[in-house]
Design an enzyme around this catalytic site. Structure first.
Site, mmCIF file in Angstrom:
data_model
loop_
_atom_site.group_PDB
_atom_site.id
_atom_site.type_symbol
_atom_site.label_atom_id
_atom_site.label_comp_id
_atom_site.label_asym_id
_atom_site.label_seq_id
_atom_site.Cartn_x
_atom_site.Cartn_y
_atom_site.Cartn_z
ATOM 1 N N TRP B 359 0.842 -1.209 0.000
ATOM 2 C CA TRP B 359 0.000 0.000 0.000
ATOM 3 C C TRP B 359 0.871 1.252 0.000
ATOM 4 O O TRP B 359 0.573 2.236 -0.664
ATOM 5 C CB TRP B 359 -0.904 0.002 1.235
ATOM 6 C CG TRP B 359 -1.807 1.203 1.315
ATOM 7 C CD1 TRP B 359 -3.066 1.325 0.797
ATOM 8 C CD2 TRP B 359 -1.525 2.468 1.937
ATOM 9 N NE1 TRP B 359 -3.581 2.567 1.059
ATOM 10 C CE2 TRP B 359 -2.643 3.292 1.755
ATOM 11 C CE3 TRP B 359 -0.416 2.974 2.625
ATOM 12 C CZ2 TRP B 359 -2.709 4.595 2.240
ATOM 13 C CZ3 TRP B 359 -0.475 4.278 3.100
ATOM 14 C CH2 TRP B 359 -1.616 5.070 2.912
ATOM 15 N N HIS B 360 1.991 1.182 0.754
ATOM 16 C CA HIS B 360 2.850 2.360 0.846
ATOM 17 C C HIS B 360 3.601 2.628 -0.458
ATOM 18 O O HIS B 360 3.985 3.772 -0.709
ATOM 19 C CB HIS B 360 3.845 2.206 1.995
ATOM 20 C CG HIS B 360 3.239 2.515 3.322
ATOM 21 N ND1 HIS B 360 2.517 1.581 4.041
ATOM 22 C CD2 HIS B 360 3.204 3.660 4.062
ATOM 23 C CE1 HIS B 360 2.089 2.147 5.168
ATOM 24 N NE2 HIS B 360 2.480 3.396 5.196
ATOM 25 N N GLY B 361 3.817 1.618 -1.258
ATOM 26 C CA GLY B 361 4.498 1.877 -2.519
ATOM 27 C C GLY B 361 4.903 0.613 -3.230
ATOM 28 O O GLY B 361 5.007 -0.457 -2.636
ATOM 29 N N PHE B 525 1.740 8.190 -1.257
ATOM 30 C CA PHE B 525 1.358 6.787 -1.074
ATOM 31 C C PHE B 525 0.028 6.466 -1.732
ATOM 32 O O PHE B 525 -0.846 7.204 -1.797
ATOM 33 C CB PHE B 525 1.301 6.423 0.409
ATOM 34 C CG PHE B 525 2.655 6.505 1.076
ATOM 35 C CD1 PHE B 525 3.803 6.153 0.387
ATOM 36 C CD2 PHE B 525 2.787 6.949 2.366
ATOM 37 C CE1 PHE B 525 5.049 6.227 0.980
ATOM 38 C CE2 PHE B 525 4.023 7.033 2.980
ATOM 39 C CZ PHE B 525 5.151 6.676 2.281
#
Lengths: 352, 525
Positions: B359-361, B525
């Site tokens: 999800w963050h990257g 993000f």
């Protein structure tokens, strides 16, 4: 109770605005002992009015022409509205701003600014614009000058730009919160020291010598504004050895002047008549003239102004003469101060 | 439109004025228009992406709701004639249809997210495996896509689960997805919480305005005075890892912890404060995370809405899924009781943290970051009996002093995991952390090296004092909400504190020419 309810926030808002105003005065650069030219744009308003000739342009104007010489030799009243690397659009707005206070008989524009067609440096924008008084003209000047990373709000509230100076505050910032020290002589910045020309850099060939649409547009606007106010517009290329003024640039300006019936004087073609000697008359090896050079250039140019722009000798006007006596005294005082510094230390550390 | 811009300030003021000047029935409609205008500032084409999410979740939810309404009506009218089995069979068939709709909705939205956000990562790695190159796609990530998409899909799942009925009004559904204060970096709100105040008519309430202004100002203080002031040092320390080892790595860990805290919590404060100005209550996203005693505790306090999203919509469904339950039973029978018992927890935890990392990257270091968190959590879980025995045996481990040690330990442990964000490589991060113990360069603290990181002594002083203020506020928050504490103080003191805050932001904030204060870390993000 209801009144108190509104009074408190109002008093708070007033107090907040007041403290922010004071902080702004404190944190804005004072231009007393460094970047002294920063005061030039604002100094005009201290004694606006009564000038028959207006010079607009960059350092090649405020370093190379002495209004005091023009007054002493020809009785011409003149003022320079020039700041470092002043762009053509800034010169146009300086003209418009000046017209709010006075209508000169002649405007002299140094065409070297035609080399730039877009804002170059935020710091120079600040030097040109922060000192201008607020009006629609200044707002337009700011909008025309801003680089992408700049914001209009930071010109309205310069605290937003200079807040980071909190770590470099010095005694000057407190001493000059509400006043300044005069620097210029009707816009002229004096330097008495000499650094002769030794070697000139070779001019770099350009891919395109044509001036941009933006430059021509602003030159047209300067021309139109002068016409609308019945002002004689004189285009000049101020005396300097470099940066190089290309033949191709010169011919474009000459053509423009001819097409529009304007006077164009390229000082580089008149070195002999002006008597400027770049071994003695420049303080930075040929870029700008020192006092001796500026007085020579002004003495020669004053004759042209007197003969071709219809400005009259106003030395017989007692009020004007008395006003200029004060300026001459300040001029003499600064000259003596700089010469003393030069004699004692071999350099001019402070203009004032 | 960044929160740190004059455009945003002007936009907020204008919207606020209109909000309270217009008839109240137009308030939520105005918020919708404002939110779409806010989003359009990022680029008109991005409106298309958010429109797809709005339409698909609205359509899916309304469709599911119709099925449920029809089911309820059918069962109600045929209650007398239907047997229990028939009712169950009917419900199962409706549930199947609803599951299909939800799946289509999730697939469409996650499909878009996967293509835009993860296609390059996928192509790069498949290419590397096959020793070839597939080139790169040129999608630009729409602003806040991970936030608004998760919020919308959470809502869709809740409707599927019949937690609450679907919002039938498309415009209201669109406002829920696009509500501008939380659009770009959260919090990820739940429909039942946000809708309570989002669609209501609001009278002018000075208290809301005061609360909102305090919160916004506090957010800007954290963002501009702490986060953005420390940003150059973090960038310098992590850009040249060969030069900045040992004590510099400790500094990077500390500075980045403070930077991301100031940046993210500051942004959330601005979001919550901005919503409060309109009378809208947005859920909290942080609860003094740097006072956590262990990592599980930390993740209950940091980015709470994302953690709870993964808990409710991934962790529980995975751990309670039929497949995992069956596998668990099989493991219990064939491998051992311990393995079978742990399997649901392990599977769900790994899935949730893998997803959190992704999800963050779209990068391996984010996956490593997620799995590192997961590993620490599972190891802590395994060691729980040992901890309990330790606490029983050693009295000092139940003192305040030991609690503070736990907080200190958690701060640095999380910090070490967190710097994966900035070193952007698992291997490099491990090497740098190892250098803390192998490179004895403590003298750098005193020899002026830290003044070559883009920060002057004055910058360190400003950041240090600001951190101290934030720390004091966190101590107060441990006792009672900071605003409650403030409102108990004399009015003159409150005004003085507000004045200090505003002046500090304007004078000591890192913004304007020479600073890059326009971007929030979590925007990406």
């Amino acid at each position: 109770m209801m009144r108190m309810k509104w009074l408190r926030p109002l008093l708070f808002a007033f107090w907040l605005i007041l403290t922010l105003f004071l902080l702004q005065r404190l944190l804005m650069p004072k231009y007393i002992h460094e970047n002294e030219e920063g005061v030039l744009a604002g100094e005009y308003y201290d004694d606006a009015g009564g000038n028959d000739v207006l010079f607009i342009g960059d350092c090649e104007v405020y370093s190379n022409f002495s209004p005091i010489t023009l007054w002493e030799d020809y009785g011409i009243t003149s003022v320079i509205r020039g700041t470092p690397q002043q762009m053509i659009w800034q010169s146009y707005y300086m003209l418009e701003d000046t017209l709010r206070f006075e209508t000169p008989r002649a405007v002299v524009f140094n065409v070297y600014a035609m080399r730039y067609d877009r804002p170059q440096n935020e710091a120079y924008n600040r030097l040109a614009l922060d000192g201008m008084r607020w009006s629609k003209v200044k707002a337009d000047a700011v909008r025309a000058s801003m680089k992408e990373e700049e914001s209009f709000a930071s010109y309205v509230f310069p605290l937003l730009r200079f807040h980071s100076r909190f770590s470099e505050l010095n005694a000057d910032d407190f001493r000059y919160m509400f006043r300044s020290e005069p620097l210029s002589h009707n816009g002229y910045v004096m330097r008495v020291d000499t650094k002769p020309v030794t070697v000139l850099p070779q001019p770099v060939p350009l891919a395109d010598y044509r001036f941009s649409e933006t430059d021509w547009r602003y030159l047209d606007m300067i021309r139109d504004s002068c016409r609308a106010h019945d002002i004689t517009l004189i285009l000049i290329k101020s005396p300097s050895c470099y940066p190089h003024w290309y033949e191709e640039w010169d011919s474009q300006i000459a053509d423009y002047a001819e097409e529009n019936g304007l006077i164009y004087i390229n000082f580089l073609d008149h070195q002999e008549e002006t008597g400027i000697d770049y071994t003695t008359d420049t303080f930075d090896a040929g870029q700008h003239l020192n006092l001796a050079g500026a007085e020579k250039a002004s003495a020669w140019f004053g004759k042209i102004l007197a003969e071709q722009s219809g400005v009259s000798d106003r030395r017989s006007d007692p009020a004007m003469a008395s006003r200029w006596e004060e300026k001459i005294a300040f001029y003499g005082k600064m000259k003596a101060s700089q010469e003393k510094q030069l004699e004692e230390t071999g350099t001019v550390k402070s203009f004032r | 439109m960044s929160f740190v811009s004059f455009t945003f300030a002007g936009f907020l003021l204008l919207l606020l004025a209109l909000y309270y000047l217009l008839p109240k029935r137009f308030q939520w409609k105005l918020l919708l228009i404002g939110s779409l205008v806010f989003y359009a500032f990022a680029g008109l084409k991005y409106l298309l992406y958010i429109a797809v999410t709005i339409l698909s979740t609205w359509g899916g939810c309304v469709w599911m709701q119709r099925l449920y309404d029809a089911q309820d009506e059918y069962i109600k009218t045929n209650k007398a004639v239907l047997s229990r089995e028939e009712r169950r069979a009917y419900k199962d068939s409706v549930g199947k249809k609803a599951r299909l709709i939800l799946s289509a909705c999730i697939l469409l939205n996650f499909g878009i997210l996967a293509v835009i956000k993860y296609s390059n990562f996928f192509l790069e790695n498949v290419g590397a495996l096959l020793h070839t190159s597939f080139g790169r796609t040129s999608f630009v990530l729409p602003l806040g896509i991970s936030f608004y998409m998760f919020q919308s899909l959470g809502y869709a799942i809740d409707v599927y689960r019949r937690k609450y009925p679907a919002q039938k009004d498309l415009a209201k559904s669109a406002l829920f997805t696009s509500f501008f204060p939380q659009l770009i970096q959260g919090p990820i709100s739940r429909f039942d919480q946000l809708s309570k105040t989002l669609f209501e008519e609001h009278d002018w309430d000075a208290q809301n305005i005061k609360d909102g202004l305090w919160r916004i100002t506090w957010g800007y203080f954290k963002k501009l005075v702490i986060a953005d002031r420390l940003a150059p040092a973090v960038a310098a320390l992590t850009a040249a890892p060969d030069r900045y080892r040992g004590v510099f790595v400790l500094a990077a860990i500390l500075f980045y912890a403070l930077q991301i805290y100031g940046d993210f919590t500051g942004g959330i404060d601005i979001a919550i404060g901005a919503a409060r100005l309109f009378g809208v209550e947005v859920t909290e996203n942080f609860n003094r995370p740097f006072f956590s005693k262990n990592i599980a505790d930390y993740w209950r306090r940091w980015h709470i809405t994302l953690g709870s999203w993964f808990r409710d919509y991934l962790f529980y469904p995975v751990s309670l899924s039929k497949g995992v339950k069956d596998l668990s039973k099989w493991c219990k029978a064939h491998i051992g009781e311990g393995v079978g018992k742990r399997l649901p927890l392990y599977t769900a935890t790994i899935a949730a943290w893998l997803a959190t990392g992704l999800w963050h990257g779209a990068a391996w270091h984010f996956i490593v970051w997620g799995l590192a968190n997961c590993a620490v959590l599972l190891i802590s879980q395994e060691l729980t009996p040992l901890y309990e025995r330790f606490h029983e045996r050693f009295a000092f481990s139940n003192t305040r002093c030991w609690e503070r040690f736990m907080v200190f330990r958690t701060f640095w442990l999380m910090g070490m995991i967190r710097v994966l964000d900035v070193y952007r490589s698992g291997r490099l991060t491990a090497k740098m952390i190892l250098s803390i113990f192998t490179t004895p360069n403590w003298h750098a603290l005193l020899d002026g090296s830290f003044l070559k990181l883009g920060l002057s002594g004055a910058d360190y002083l400003v950041a240090g004092i600001a951190v101290l203020i934030v720390w004091c506020a966190a101590l107060i928050k441990g006792q009672k909400p900071v605003l409650t504490w403030l409102y108990e103080k004399p009015v003159s003191l409150r005004y003085l504190l507000f004045w200090c805050l505003v002046v500090s932001i304007i004078v000591f904030g890192a913004y304007g020419i020479g600073y890059d204060a326009s971007q929030f870390i979590y925007n990406q993000f």
